[in-house]
Design an enzyme around this catalytic site. Structure first.
Site, PDB file in Angstrom:
ATOM      1  N   MET A 116      -2.130   3.468   7.139  1.00 56.42           N
ATOM      2  CA  MET A 116      -2.132   2.252   6.194  1.00 56.42           C
ATOM      3  C   MET A 116      -1.697   1.071   6.678  1.00 56.42           C
ATOM      4  O   MET A 116      -0.913   0.848   7.520  1.00 56.42           O
ATOM      5  CB  MET A 116      -1.539   2.807   4.798  1.00 56.42           C
ATOM      6  CG  MET A 116      -2.148   3.864   4.262  1.00 56.42           C
ATOM      7  SD  MET A 116      -1.438   4.092   2.632  1.00 56.42           S
ATOM      8  CE  MET A 116      -2.474   5.626   1.991  1.00 56.42           C
ATOM      9  N   SER A 117      -2.417  -0.129   6.313  1.00 53.07           N
ATOM     10  CA  SER A 117      -1.969  -1.321   6.783  1.00 53.07           C
ATOM     11  C   SER A 117      -2.599  -2.597   5.887  1.00 53.07           C
ATOM     12  O   SER A 117      -3.725  -2.299   5.707  1.00 53.07           O
ATOM     13  CB  SER A 117      -2.412  -1.783   8.252  1.00 53.07           C
ATOM     14  OG  SER A 117      -2.236  -3.206   8.551  1.00 53.07           O
ATOM     15  N   HIS A 137       0.961  -1.365  -0.156  1.00 53.29           N
ATOM     16  CA  HIS A 137       0.101  -0.037  -0.033  1.00 53.29           C
ATOM     17  C   HIS A 137       0.878   1.133  -0.115  1.00 53.29           C
ATOM     18  O   HIS A 137       2.115   1.175  -0.095  1.00 53.29           O
ATOM     19  CB  HIS A 137      -0.871   0.064   1.231  1.00 53.29           C
ATOM     20  CG  HIS A 137      -0.358  -0.552   2.597  1.00 53.29           C
ATOM     21  ND1 HIS A 137       0.713   0.661   3.057  1.00 53.29           N
ATOM     22  CD2 HIS A 137      -0.283  -1.328   3.300  1.00 53.29           C
ATOM     23  CE1 HIS A 137       0.868  -0.012   4.207  1.00 53.29           C
ATOM     24  NE2 HIS A 137       0.738  -1.074   4.233  1.00 53.29           N
ATOM     25  N   HIS A 183       4.239   1.181   2.151  1.00 51.81           N
ATOM     26  CA  HIS A 183       5.189   0.521   1.451  1.00 51.81           C
ATOM     27  C   HIS A 183       5.919   1.233   0.418  1.00 51.81           C
ATOM     28  O   HIS A 183       7.004   1.433   0.050  1.00 51.81           O
ATOM     29  CB  HIS A 183       4.747  -0.841   0.938  1.00 51.81           C
ATOM     30  CG  HIS A 183       4.288  -1.808   1.867  1.00 51.81           C
ATOM     31  ND1 HIS A 183       2.947  -2.186   2.213  1.00 51.81           N
ATOM     32  CD2 HIS A 183       4.635  -2.453   3.033  1.00 51.81           C
ATOM     33  CE1 HIS A 183       2.929  -3.034   2.740  1.00 51.81           C
ATOM     34  NE2 HIS A 183       3.927  -3.116   3.567  1.00 51.81           N
ATOM     35  N   VAL A 207       2.440   6.697   6.899  1.00 49.35           N
ATOM     36  CA  VAL A 207       1.558   6.950   5.865  1.00 49.35           C
ATOM     37  C   VAL A 207       0.089   6.924   6.342  1.00 49.35           C
ATOM     38  O   VAL A 207       0.056   5.654   6.655  1.00 49.35           O
ATOM     39  CB  VAL A 207       2.048   6.425   4.312  1.00 49.35           C
ATOM     40  CG1 VAL A 207       0.865   6.943   3.410  1.00 49.35           C
ATOM     41  CG2 VAL A 207       3.158   6.901   4.197  1.00 49.35           C
ATOM     42  N   GLN A 224       9.420  -2.472  16.165  1.00 42.25           N
ATOM     43  CA  GLN A 224       9.877  -3.157  15.328  1.00 42.25           C
ATOM     44  C   GLN A 224      11.357  -2.319  14.841  1.00 42.25           C
ATOM     45  O   GLN A 224      12.201  -3.161  14.770  1.00 42.25           O
ATOM     46  CB  GLN A 224       9.172  -3.522  14.146  1.00 42.25           C
ATOM     47  CG  GLN A 224       9.782  -4.470  13.055  1.00 42.25           C
ATOM     48  CD  GLN A 224       8.864  -4.931  11.869  1.00 42.25           C
ATOM     49  OE1 GLN A 224       8.359  -5.890  12.178  1.00 42.25           O
ATOM     50  NE2 GLN A 224       8.752  -4.091  10.745  1.00 42.25           N
ATOM     51  N   GLY A 270       9.217   1.306   8.761  1.00 40.46           N
ATOM     52  CA  GLY A 270       8.169   2.182   8.820  1.00 40.46           C
ATOM     53  C   GLY A 270       8.037   2.388  10.274  1.00 40.46           C
ATOM     54  O   GLY A 270       8.189   1.468  11.019  1.00 40.46           O
ATOM     55  N   ARG A 317      -3.375  -5.135   6.759  1.00 38.33           N
ATOM     56  CA  ARG A 317      -4.519  -5.837   7.451  1.00 38.33           C
ATOM     57  C   ARG A 317      -5.859  -4.886   7.601  1.00 38.33           C
ATOM     58  O   ARG A 317      -6.809  -5.574   8.116  1.00 38.33           O
ATOM     59  CB  ARG A 317      -4.096  -6.153   9.238  1.00 38.33           C
ATOM     60  CG  ARG A 317      -3.108  -7.281   8.952  1.00 38.33           C
ATOM     61  CD  ARG A 317      -2.972  -7.556  10.586  1.00 38.33           C
ATOM     62  NE  ARG A 317      -2.268  -8.687  10.786  1.00 38.33           N
ATOM     63  CZ  ARG A 317      -0.658  -8.965  11.132  1.00 38.33           C
ATOM     64  NH1 ARG A 317       0.129  -7.798  11.041  1.00 38.33           N
ATOM     65  NH2 ARG A 317      -0.171  -9.960  10.977  1.00 38.33           N
TER      66      ARG A 317
HETATM   67  P1  AMP Z   1       4.727  -5.250   6.367  1.00 38.81           P
HETATM   68  O1  AMP Z   1       4.736  -5.539   5.022  1.00 38.81           O
HETATM   69  O2  AMP Z   1       3.329  -5.009   7.279  1.00 38.81           O
HETATM   70  O3  AMP Z   1       5.682  -6.075   7.395  1.00 38.81           O
HETATM   71  O4  AMP Z   1       5.429  -3.678   6.587  1.00 38.81           O
HETATM   72  C1  AMP Z   1       6.765  -3.707   5.786  1.00 38.81           C
HETATM   73  C2  AMP Z   1       7.238  -2.354   6.025  1.00 38.81           C
HETATM   74  O5  AMP Z   1       6.539  -1.172   5.749  1.00 38.81           O
HETATM   75  C3  AMP Z   1       7.586  -2.093   7.552  1.00 38.81           C
HETATM   76  O6  AMP Z   1       8.827  -1.568   7.862  1.00 38.81           O
HETATM   77  C4  AMP Z   1       6.345  -1.207   8.083  1.00 38.81           C
HETATM   78  O7  AMP Z   1       6.725  -0.704   9.282  1.00 38.81           O
HETATM   79  C5  AMP Z   1       6.414  -0.497   6.732  1.00 38.81           C
HETATM   80  N1  AMP Z   1       4.839   0.103   6.891  1.00 38.81           N
HETATM   81  C6  AMP Z   1       3.758  -0.612   6.921  1.00 38.81           C
HETATM   82  N2  AMP Z   1       2.576   0.362   6.999  1.00 38.81           N
HETATM   83  C7  AMP Z   1       3.224   1.677   7.088  1.00 38.81           C
HETATM   84  C8  AMP Z   1       2.564   2.810   6.752  1.00 38.81           C
HETATM   85  N3  AMP Z   1       1.386   3.160   7.010  1.00 38.81           N
HETATM   86  N4  AMP Z   1       3.490   3.862   6.614  1.00 38.81           N
HETATM   87  C9  AMP Z   1       4.798   3.854   6.631  1.00 38.81           C
HETATM   88  N5  AMP Z   1       5.306   2.361   6.705  1.00 38.81           N
HETATM   89  C10 AMP Z   1       4.614   1.512   6.837  1.00 38.81           C
END
Ligand code: AMP
Length: 282
Positions: free
Chosen positions: A184-185, A34, A37, A176, A153, A147, A187
């Site tokens: 944004m997530s 999203h 990322h 973001v 983490q 992020g 999930r």
């Molecule tokens: P994930 O795929 O959820 O493991 O996230 C991969 C990376 O993207 C991690 O370093 C997260 O912290 C970062 N990330 C996830 N959501 C966001 C967001 N809304 N804004 C900035 N970075 C993010």
């Protein structure tokens, strides 16, 4: 764009980049990409000679009752977004290539991994630290981008890189958000329309806390109570006001603090946070 499925193939490419003096920026993810990322990928591509994305839904950071099977997998759109953001290579190993059936080596980061998400998800940071080590060993990055969305983490990875002399520069990028404030997530895909409205209580509570701290309130207990009141309709996992680097609880807001929350909203466990530095008050 190149796609690598094994650590050997990924590393061979990275060695070739390094042999040409090309600096490698790296963005580790679990896919279902999203805008959060995307921002990491764009900066990794801009700040380095080449940028690598990894997509790996890491089984060792999920407990048996968690959402490993349900976790969204959106390969085609992920690849399109990565290409648009300037990614040159994608490392997407199969779980069987990452973990031998007799895999038995883990990275344990103490202190910073114990509270907050570490308390409610006991194996989570062991899984994260181990997989990030493996990804670093395959991608050989100069800089890696994470992020602030997952602030604990970031603290765990920074501590691990320092303690184990990994020599990778860790860059922490801002959260973001959707226009309405929801962080944004991947999930968020689990949320119904009603859940989504409820999910807004996390950012709303954090923004209210930020306004209170800006107005001079320095009592962490008062800040926490205000957040709990706003998030009361939700199944709260934790509300924490901690030192931004050590993740230790603070009573007085007299240094940079991380104000972090987690709650179950429908089928999704949502987390969010803000950082606040008292010196920033004008
Ligand atoms: P994930 O795929 O959820 O493991 O996230 C991969 C990376 O993207 C991690 O370093 C997260 O912290 C970062 N990330 C996830 N959501 C966001 C967001 N809304 N804004 C900035 N970075 C993010």
């Amino acid at each position: 764009m190149k796609v690598f499925r094994t650590a050997e193939d990924m590393r061979a490419w990275s060695y070739a980049q390094r042999a040409q003096d090309r600096r490698i920026g790296f963005v580790p993810t679990m896919g279902a990409l999203h805008g959060g990322h995307e921002s990491l990928m764009q900066v990794a591509a801009a700040e380095n000679d080449t940028a690598v994305l990894s997509i790996f839904v890491n089984p060792t950071q999920f407990a048996p009752h968690e959402d490993f099977d349900a976790y969204p997998r959106t390969w085609e759109t992920d690849i399109a977004m990565a290409e648009g953001a300037g990614i040159e290579a994608v490392y997407a190993p199969k779980a069987s290539a990452m973990y031998a059936s007799d895999f038995s080596t883990y990275v344990l980061v103490g202190d910073v991994s114990e509270g907050l998400c570490g308390a409610s998800r006991p194996h989570f940071f062991r899984g994260v630290a181990t997989v990030v080590t493996k990804l670093f060993n395959a991608v050989l990055p100069d800089k890696a981008y994470f992020g602030q969305k997952d602030a604990q983490q970031c603290a765990v990875i920074k501590r691990m890189v320092r303690d184990l002399d990994m020599g990778v520069e860790i860059v922490e990028m801002p959260i973001v958000r959707e226009a309405d404030g929801l962080a944004m997530s991947s999930r968020n895909k689990y949320l119904t329309e009603r859940d989504r409205q409820q999910g807004l209580l996390l950012s709303r509570a954090l923004f209210a806390a930020e306004a209170q701290m800006k107005s001079g309130i320095r009592d962490a207990g008062e800040i926490g109570a205000g957040i709990r009141a706003i998030m009361a309709p939700l199944a709260i996992d934790y509300v924490a006001v901690v030192d931004g680097a050590t993740m230790e609880a603070v009573e007085k807001i007299d240094r940079e603090v991380l104000v972090a929350v987690a709650a179950q909203v429908g089928a999704a466990r949502l987390i969010d946070n803000i950082k606040f530095k008292p010196e920033a008050v004008v």
